[in-house]
Write a protein that holds these residues in place. Structure first.
Motif, mmCIF file in Angstrom:
data_model
loop_
_atom_site.group_PDB
_atom_site.id
_atom_site.type_symbol
_atom_site.label_atom_id
_atom_site.label_comp_id
_atom_site.label_asym_id
_atom_site.label_seq_id
_atom_site.Cartn_x
_atom_site.Cartn_y
_atom_site.Cartn_z
ATOM 1 N N ASN A 52 9.223 -4.038 1.754
ATOM 2 C CA ASN A 52 7.620 -4.274 1.555
ATOM 3 C C ASN A 52 7.612 -5.711 0.727
ATOM 4 N N ALA A 77 6.678 -4.991 -5.043
ATOM 5 C CA ALA A 77 5.821 -4.339 -4.503
ATOM 6 C C ALA A 77 5.099 -3.142 -4.794
ATOM 7 N N GLU A 78 4.417 -3.695 -6.373
ATOM 8 C CA GLU A 78 3.922 -2.642 -7.160
ATOM 9 C C GLU A 78 2.270 -3.175 -7.021
ATOM 10 N N ASN A 79 2.951 -4.365 -7.205
ATOM 11 C CA ASN A 79 1.277 -5.894 -7.619
ATOM 12 C C ASN A 79 1.318 -6.864 -6.825
ATOM 13 N N SER A 104 -0.473 -2.038 1.444
ATOM 14 C CA SER A 104 0.344 -1.499 1.020
ATOM 15 C C SER A 104 0.922 -1.675 -1.014
ATOM 16 N N TYR A 105 0.217 -2.611 -1.306
ATOM 17 C CA TYR A 105 0.317 -2.420 -2.809
ATOM 18 C C TYR A 105 -1.227 -2.430 -4.088
ATOM 19 N N ASN A 114 10.417 -0.384 -1.073
ATOM 20 C CA ASN A 114 10.067 -1.796 -1.922
ATOM 21 C C ASN A 114 10.924 -3.113 -0.982
#
Lengths: 209, 209
Positions: B111, B25-27, A121-122, B108
């Motif tokens: 996530n 959420a991004e990495n 997902s990321y 996010n």
């Protein structure tokens, strides 16, 4: 024909995949390395790369292997029960198998697949690597087969597909519980209720016909 | 009374928590560091430790903060709709909110919570750190409130609890889709069907009375 060396090679490969799955379930996918796999499977690091070429390949194959193992387990339950058991009995047997303490190895498969879903997902590269592979059969196909066997002559294919999607959704929900919640009694009773809810829903579709 | 410095401190703290949630959420949670948070929030690394003391604390507070933000969002939808909308309308509004492209920030949160659940499945220390905290309210409480408002006078508390557990399970299932599946149209139609299934199930419980 498979000669002796190839057979041994396949055995080592399988041992490496099993080690990979255990390690991911025990320490998380980010901690996975060729050395940890080699150590766990009791082979050299060179042997890991000999069999898989790269860490990417081993992750890919571990995912496919987890599908295969899950499918085998579900299929065995299914083949043993399909002549004698009801839809809800088979659904219950599936669950009891994965929750059984002696089948920790199979619970690990769920944990690994959940980690792969979350990581993808990321991490787009990882997502491409894992989920763009051809998957011959996924464990979810077994549920569609089950639905078709029991309701295929009474419901339309699109009804079957819809029910399957609903089942897959709450299977995913149970997966998040299975990997974290310790209250198995509660989980089993909730699963039974989910089956009941599904049956009531199926009945409502049948009533419409 | 909150003086100016404390107010500014709270604002910085909130900015740091928002940065933490975005970064996870991004990495992914494993890539989180004090430096990355400082950089994202445009403050010094010292300021991160001034506000949180340790990386453990920031993870703990980020989790609680994600609960708070999700709750606020759901509560707002609920308060706006409870007088006029049906149970299923409100359930649908909840979902549409989180799936709305303008509310990426809220997706996010899902996530992040999913990552925390998965990590805690193989990291006992992390599990203790995050899930042994007192959580005043979880987003799931909103669903219990909703059920009580609509069915509290017709169903027993244990029925309500059971339905809530079923909803929570498939919410978790949808969470795994929400963070990975791109076909939002399919997701929305599946969610609508889940609501319908729940209503049919509730009706079956009411019919038994």
């Amino acid at each position: 024909m498979i000669d002796g060396r190839e057979k041994k090679g396949n055995k080592t490969k399988e041992a490496l995949l099993n080690a990979t799955i255990s390690l991911i379930a025990e320490n998380g996918i980010e901690a996975l390395s060729a050395s940890s796999i080699a150590k766990k499977a009791n082979v050299s690091k060179a042997s890991v790369f000999h069999h898989f070429g790269s860490m990417e390949t081993i992750q890919q194959e571990a995912f496919i292997f987890s599908d295969v193992l899950m499918n085998e387990a579900l299929e065995q339950i299914y083949n043993k029960s399909k002549e004698t058991d009801s839809f809800s009995d088979i659904m219950l047997k599936y669950f009891l198998f994965f929750i059984d303490e002696n089948n920790k190895k199979y619970l690990n498969l769920i944990n690994v697949q959940m980690q792969f879903v979350v990581k993808s997902s990321y991490d787009q590269e990882f997502d491409d690597l894992i989920f763009n592979q051809d998957r011959e059969k996924t464990p979810f196909d077994l549920f569609e087969l089950l639905l078709n066997d029991f309701y295929g002559d009474q419901l339309t294919p699109s009804d079957i597909e819809l029910i399957n999607d609903l089942i897959v959704t709450y299977l995913n929900g149970f997966a998040t519980f299975l990997i974290s919640v310790e209250d198995t009694e509660w989980l089993i009773s909730l699963w039974k209720e989910q089956i009941k809810m599904t049956e009531i829903y199926i009945q409502s579709l049948l009533d419409k016909k």
